[in-house]
Design a protein around this motif. Structure first.
Motif, PDB file in Angstrom:
ATOM      1  N   HIS A   1      -3.156  16.984 -15.238  1.00  0.00           N
ATOM      2  CA  HIS A   1      -3.395  16.197 -14.032  1.00  0.00           C
ATOM      3  C   HIS A   1      -4.205  14.939 -14.330  1.00  0.00           C
ATOM      4  O   HIS A   1      -3.847  13.846 -13.875  1.00  0.00           O
ATOM      5  N   VAL A   2      -5.278  15.078 -15.105  1.00  0.00           N
ATOM      6  CA  VAL A   2      -6.104  13.901 -15.376  1.00  0.00           C
ATOM      7  C   VAL A   2      -5.327  12.872 -16.194  1.00  0.00           C
ATOM      8  O   VAL A   2      -5.441  11.661 -15.953  1.00  0.00           O
TER       9      VAL A   2
ATOM     10  N   TRP B   1       0.837  -1.206   0.000  1.00  0.00           N
ATOM     11  CA  TRP B   1       0.000   0.000   0.000  1.00  0.00           C
ATOM     12  C   TRP B   1       0.867   1.250   0.000  1.00  0.00           C
ATOM     13  O   TRP B   1       0.662   2.177  -0.772  1.00  0.00           O
ATOM     14  N   ARG B   2       1.859   1.281   0.893  1.00  0.00           N
ATOM     15  CA  ARG B   2       2.747   2.441   0.992  1.00  0.00           C
ATOM     16  C   ARG B   2       3.528   2.652  -0.311  1.00  0.00           C
ATOM     17  O   ARG B   2       3.655   3.763  -0.785  1.00  0.00           O
ATOM     18  N   ARG B   3       4.077   1.572  -0.869  1.00  0.00           N
ATOM     19  CA  ARG B   3       4.846   1.700  -2.116  1.00  0.00           C
ATOM     20  C   ARG B   3       3.959   2.207  -3.246  1.00  0.00           C
ATOM     21  O   ARG B   3       4.368   3.060  -4.042  1.00  0.00           O
ATOM     22  N   ALA B   4       2.735   1.702  -3.332  1.00  0.00           N
ATOM     23  CA  ALA B   4       1.815   2.130  -4.385  1.00  0.00           C
ATOM     24  C   ALA B   4       1.454   3.605  -4.209  1.00  0.00           C
ATOM     25  O   ALA B   4       1.440   4.367  -5.186  1.00  0.00           O
ATOM     26  N   MET B   5       1.156   4.018  -2.991  1.00  0.00           N
ATOM     27  CA  MET B   5       0.825   5.428  -2.748  1.00  0.00           C
ATOM     28  C   MET B   5       1.989   6.332  -3.132  1.00  0.00           C
ATOM     29  O   MET B   5       1.794   7.362  -3.787  1.00  0.00           O
ATOM     30  N   VAL B   6       3.183   5.957  -2.734  1.00  0.00           N
ATOM     31  CA  VAL B   6       4.361   6.767  -3.045  1.00  0.00           C
ATOM     32  C   VAL B   6       4.573   6.829  -4.555  1.00  0.00           C
ATOM     33  O   VAL B   6       4.838   7.896  -5.110  1.00  0.00           O
ATOM     34  N   ALA B   7       4.436   5.702  -5.244  1.00  0.00           N
ATOM     35  CA  ALA B   7       4.648   5.674  -6.696  1.00  0.00           C
ATOM     36  C   ALA B   7       3.649   6.579  -7.416  1.00  0.00           C
ATOM     37  O   ALA B   7       4.026   7.369  -8.289  1.00  0.00           O
ATOM     38  N   VAL B   8       2.376   6.493  -7.044  1.00  0.00           N
ATOM     39  CA  VAL B   8       1.355   7.316  -7.703  1.00  0.00           C
ATOM     40  C   VAL B   8       1.568   8.790  -7.361  1.00  0.00           C
ATOM     41  O   VAL B   8       1.559   9.652  -8.240  1.00  0.00           O
ATOM     42  N   GLN B   9       1.784   9.103  -6.089  1.00  0.00           N
ATOM     43  CA  GLN B   9       1.984  10.499  -5.687  1.00  0.00           C
ATOM     44  C   GLN B   9       3.242  11.092  -6.299  1.00  0.00           C
ATOM     45  O   GLN B   9       3.244  12.250  -6.721  1.00  0.00           O
ATOM     46  N   THR B  10       4.293  10.327  -6.372  1.00  0.00           N
ATOM     47  CA  THR B  10       5.529  10.823  -6.973  1.00  0.00           C
ATOM     48  C   THR B  10       5.312  11.132  -8.452  1.00  0.00           C
ATOM     49  O   THR B  10       5.741  12.181  -8.945  1.00  0.00           O
ATOM     50  N   GLY B  11       4.635  10.247  -9.143  1.00  0.00           N
ATOM     51  CA  GLY B  11       4.378  10.462 -10.565  1.00  0.00           C
ATOM     52  C   GLY B  11       3.492  11.667 -10.826  1.00  0.00           C
ATOM     53  O   GLY B  11       3.807  12.504 -11.687  1.00  0.00           O
ATOM     54  N   THR B  12       2.395  11.786 -10.103  1.00  0.00           N
ATOM     55  CA  THR B  12       1.497  12.922 -10.332  1.00  0.00           C
ATOM     56  C   THR B  12       2.141  14.237  -9.885  1.00  0.00           C
ATOM     57  O   THR B  12       1.959  15.260 -10.531  1.00  0.00           O
ATOM     58  N   ALA B  13       2.920  14.201  -8.813  1.00  0.00           N
ATOM     59  CA  ALA B  13       3.614  15.417  -8.360  1.00  0.00           C
ATOM     60  C   ALA B  13       4.635  15.866  -9.401  1.00  0.00           C
ATOM     61  O   ALA B  13       4.748  17.061  -9.691  1.00  0.00           O
ATOM     62  N   ARG B  14       5.362  14.927  -9.968  1.00  0.00           N
ATOM     63  CA  ARG B  14       6.359  15.259 -10.989  1.00  0.00           C
ATOM     64  C   ARG B  14       5.682  15.880 -12.214  1.00  0.00           C
ATOM     65  O   ARG B  14       6.162  16.865 -12.770  1.00  0.00           O
ATOM     66  N   ASP B  15       4.543  15.324 -12.618  1.00  0.00           N
ATOM     67  CA  ASP B  15       3.836  15.849 -13.784  1.00  0.00           C
ATOM     68  C   ASP B  15       3.298  17.255 -13.532  1.00  0.00           C
ATOM     69  O   ASP B  15       3.381  18.120 -14.408  1.00  0.00           O
ATOM     70  N   LEU B  16       2.756  17.507 -12.349  1.00  0.00           N
ATOM     71  CA  LEU B  16       2.282  18.857 -12.020  1.00  0.00           C
ATOM     72  C   LEU B  16       3.444  19.835 -11.898  1.00  0.00           C
ATOM     73  O   LEU B  16       3.337  20.988 -12.326  1.00  0.00           O
TER      74      LEU B  16
END
Length: 165
Positions: free
Chosen positions: A121-122, A22-37
């Motif tokens: 973002h989307v 769960w933690r790894r998945a959250m970090v991966a998604v948040q890191t990717g979306t943060a980088r894109d923004l």
């Protein structure tokens, strides 16, 4: 490992694996979306504030209501709003209903930034999460998130707002 009270319920191996996944998945998604923004000059926090304000009547909300809706503390939102105000993305106005409070108002440049960021973002959310899951996985994720959003009796009155989202 021991605790002061000795009453910790340690995680079973399957629970530990689920927690770490769960933690790894959250970090991966948040890191990717943060980088894109970040590529368009916004942080995830900026986007959250802008999008949440855009949903309000007259694109205006009290600091307290906004903080509650976002799951942030008032002080965290106040500090972040100050930085966004300096960039012209929002402005503060006196709250006529509360002399001590303030309103956060989405500005024209803030709305323009949100309009520019929304497609990025989307697409980012799709790339890092949605398109990687099957429809049944998305349904399970929605069901799980719904359960985790519900407060527990032992959570206490203010824990939902004090988490570092």
């Amino acid at each position: 490992m021991s605790t002061k009270s000795g009453s910790a319920r340690w995680l079973e191996p399957a629970e530990e694996r689920a927690w770490r996944a769960w933690r790894r998945a959250m970090v991966a998604v948040q890191t990717g979306t943060a980088r894109d923004l970040a590529g368009i000059g916004l942080s995830e926090a900026d986007y959250e504030v802008l999008s949440t304000l855009s949903e309000q009547h007259a694109q205006t909300g009290t600091l307290g209501d906004q903080a509650d809706k976002m799951g942030w503390s008032r002080s965290r939102l106040s500090r972040h709003a100050s930085r966004m105000e300096a960039r012209g993305l929002l402005r503060r106005a006196p709250d006529p209903a509360d002399g001590r409070g303030c309103l956060l108002v989405l500005t024209a440049p803030g709305l323009a930034a949100l309009r520019d960021a929304a497609p990025v973002h989307v697409e980012s959310v799709r790339r890092h999460l949605i398109d990687r899951l099957a429809p049944r996985d998305l349904a399970a994720l929605e069901r799980i998130a719904g359960r985790l959003e519900q407060p527990r009796a032992d959570d206490g009155p203010d824990r939902s707002r004090s988490s570092p989202v």
